[in-house]
Scaffold this active site. Structure first.
Site, PDB file in Angstrom:
ATOM      1  N   ARG A   1       0.884  -1.180   0.000  1.00 24.86           N
ATOM      2  CA  ARG A   1       0.000   0.000   0.000  1.00 24.86           C
ATOM      3  C   ARG A   1       0.913   1.218   0.000  1.00 24.86           C
ATOM      4  NH1 ARG A   1      -5.412   1.550   3.395  1.00 24.86           N
ATOM      5  NH2 ARG A   1      -6.187   0.100   1.824  1.00 24.86           N
TER       6      ARG A   1
ATOM      7  N   HIS B   1      -7.324   0.820  -6.536  1.00 27.95           N
ATOM      8  CA  HIS B   1      -7.528  -0.052  -5.367  1.00 27.95           C
ATOM      9  C   HIS B   1      -8.246  -1.323  -5.854  1.00 27.95           C
ATOM     10  CE1 HIS B   1      -7.840  -1.325  -1.354  1.00 27.95           C
ATOM     11  NE2 HIS B   1      -8.714  -0.487  -0.847  1.00 27.95           N
TER      12      HIS B   1
ATOM     13  N   GLN C   1     -10.286  -3.896  -3.679  1.00 33.32           N
ATOM     14  CA  GLN C   1     -11.586  -3.388  -3.228  1.00 33.32           C
ATOM     15  C   GLN C   1     -12.650  -3.569  -4.309  1.00 33.32           C
ATOM     16  OE1 GLN C   1     -12.071  -1.609   0.014  1.00 33.32           O
ATOM     17  NE2 GLN C   1     -14.125  -2.212  -0.562  1.00 33.32           N
TER      18      GLN C   1
ATOM     19  N   ASP D   1     -17.219   7.117  -1.516  1.00 29.34           N
ATOM     20  CA  ASP D   1     -15.918   6.966  -0.844  1.00 29.34           C
ATOM     21  C   ASP D   1     -15.668   8.273  -0.095  1.00 29.34           C
ATOM     22  OD1 ASP D   1     -13.297   6.289  -0.138  1.00 29.34           O
ATOM     23  OD2 ASP D   1     -12.458   6.664  -2.140  1.00 29.34           O
TER      24      ASP D   1
ATOM     25  N   CYS E   1     -16.515   1.796   0.447  1.00 24.63           N
ATOM     26  CA  CYS E   1     -15.340   0.956   0.728  1.00 24.63           C
ATOM     27  C   CYS E   1     -14.903   1.057   2.191  1.00 24.63           C
ATOM     28  CB  CYS E   1     -14.205   1.334  -0.215  1.00 24.63           C
ATOM     29  SG  CYS E   1     -13.781   3.080  -0.182  1.00 24.63           S
TER      30      CYS E   1
ATOM     31  N   ARG F   1     -13.585  -8.695   1.825  1.00 26.61           N
ATOM     32  CA  ARG F   1     -12.160  -8.443   1.523  1.00 26.61           C
ATOM     33  C   ARG F   1     -11.348  -9.698   1.818  1.00 26.61           C
ATOM     34  NH1 ARG F   1     -10.264  -3.193   1.438  1.00 26.61           N
ATOM     35  NH2 ARG F   1      -8.385  -4.194   0.666  1.00 26.61           N
TER      36      ARG F   1
HETATM   37  N1   CP Z   1     -11.336  -0.033   2.335  1.00 25.58           N
HETATM   38  C1   CP Z   1     -10.073  -0.080   2.770  1.00 25.58           C
HETATM   39  O1   CP Z   1      -9.141  -0.288   2.023  1.00 25.58           O
HETATM   40  O2   CP Z   1      -9.941   0.090   4.116  1.00 25.58           O
HETATM   41  P1   CP Z   1      -8.590   0.318   4.915  1.00 25.58           P
HETATM   42  O3   CP Z   1      -8.026   1.640   4.492  1.00 25.58           O
HETATM   43  O4   CP Z   1      -8.994   0.295   6.361  1.00 25.58           O
HETATM   44  O5   CP Z   1      -7.638  -0.795   4.592  1.00 25.58           O
HETATM   45  N1  NVA Z   2      -9.870   6.906  -1.616  1.00 24.47           N
HETATM   46  C1  NVA Z   2      -9.556   6.414  -0.287  1.00 24.47           C
HETATM   47  C2  NVA Z   2      -9.817   4.945  -0.198  1.00 24.47           C
HETATM   48  C3  NVA Z   2      -9.645   4.372   1.171  1.00 24.47           C
HETATM   49  C4  NVA Z   2      -9.879   2.900   1.221  1.00 24.47           C
HETATM   50  C5  NVA Z   2      -8.099   6.738   0.031  1.00 24.47           C
HETATM   51  O1  NVA Z   2      -7.243   6.539  -0.828  1.00 24.47           O
HETATM   52  O2  NVA Z   2      -7.829   7.192   1.144  1.00 24.47           O
END
Ligand code: CP
Ligand code: NVA
Length: 310
Positions: free
Chosen positions: A101, A128, A131, A229, A269, A297
């Site tokens: 990540r 992502h 997701q 989101d 999400c 997930r």
């Molecule tokens: N939806 C999602 O990716 O959640 P987190 O940021 O908690 O991993």
């Molecule tokens: N768009 C958000 C998604 C979180 C799961 C971010 O990148 O923070």
């Protein structure tokens, strides 16, 4: 060497197999299962916060027989200037795979290029994909039947509200194209889908089938799903005040849900800011399937990891 950096890293038929496997893994959780990753150690290199992704990957890797090794980027030499190339080469000498990540999508591509282990995208600024596979599976569980899960998404209309240029919006554009869905994005003009995702879509061989509709009410008409989101993604904190000024009309309310099909679902999400991108009424209402998404997930990522190694 197979990686999962973007939705289209699996073909349609591979994705269909992943959906069926996720359903089997979900149904059989807790029973003795094959452990395709037995004896392996997988790294998880994160430079952003996470609740769902981190925990579901750690649990999932354990259930597949692998040991997860969580690494915060801020404690690694890469944070002090060691190159992606060298980090990828070194980590490949220890690990059997890497879940990342991070911010720039080119970082994850760099790990895939220079390392010699499978790399999985656990969110970048661009995409992502775990997701989108999970959310689509959560819908297919409701609409489809065994053996035809992915097929059940064809022609379904999903409307995404908010920042139409962020990772989730981009992933719906690419994932929706792969899965044959009708994707409508609704948000302020200044946050319309950007050139990077348009180029990627073209590079992957898809025409621009998604629609940007700045009128939130018009967008919702006849939708099967209203999706939203956060308005401020990780790394955009400095823009908070400016963003909150313009996103207001795109909060998902019951009035918007009423424009959609009577059996439409609400999805997010997570993490959610109730009272901003969604009202309490919709978030806790009967159309909301946000916690099924969160649970899935785990099952979906186990299926993705299994497919990568198959
Ligand atoms: N939806 C999602 O990716 O959640 P987190 O940021 O908690 O991993
Ligand atoms: N768009 C958000 C998604 C979180 C799961 C971010 O990148 O923070």
């Amino acid at each position: 060497m197979k990686h999962f950096l973007k939705e289209t890293d699996f073909s349609y038929s591979e994705a269909a197999a992943v959906f069926e496997l996720a359903a089997q893994l979900k149904a059989n959780r807790g029973k003795p299962q094959a452990q395709p990753l037995a004896g392996q150690t997988w790294g998880m290199l994160f430079s952003k916060s996470s609740t769902r992704t981190r925990v579901s990957f750690e649990v999932g890797l354990n259930e597949l027989g692998a040991k997860p090794l969580f690494m915060e980027q801020k404690n690694m030499q890469i944070d002090r200037g060691e190159t992606v190339e060298d980090t990828a080469r070194v980590l490949s000498r220890y690990l059997h795979g890497l879940v990342i990540r991070t911010h720039g999508h080119e970082i994850i591509e760099g790990f895939a290029r220079h390392g010699s282990m499978p790399v999985v995208n656990a969110l970048t600024d661009l995409l992502h994909p775990c997701q989108i596979y999970t959310d689509s599976f959560t819908l297919a569980e409701r609409w489809g039947q065994t053996g035809k899960l992915l097929e059940s998404l064809k022609g379904r209309k999903l409307v995404y509200y908010g920042d139409c240029a962020n990772n989730m919006a981009n992933s719906w554009i690419l994932g929706g194209a792969l899965f044959g869905m009708e994707i409508v994005l609704s948000g302020p003009e200044a946050y319309a889908p950007g050139v990077e995702i348009r180029n990627l879509l073209a590079k992957e061989g898809y025409s621009e089938t998604f629609v940007f509709e700045p009128d939130p009410v018009k967008a919702a008409r006849n939708a099967d799903v209203l999706y939203t989101d956060v308005w401020v993604s990780m790394g955009q904190e400095e823009e908070t005040a400016e963003r909150l000024k313009t996103f207001g009309p795109y909060g998902v309310s019951q009035q918007l849900m009423d424009q959609a099909r009577p059996d439409a679902y609400f999805m997010h999400c997570l993490p959610a800011h109730v009272g901003m991108e969604v009202t309490e009424e919709v978030y806790t209402g009967k159309a909301s399937i946000v916690f099924d998404e969160a649970e899935n997930r785990l099952h979906m990522q186990k299926a993705i990891l299994s497919q990568l190694l198959s």
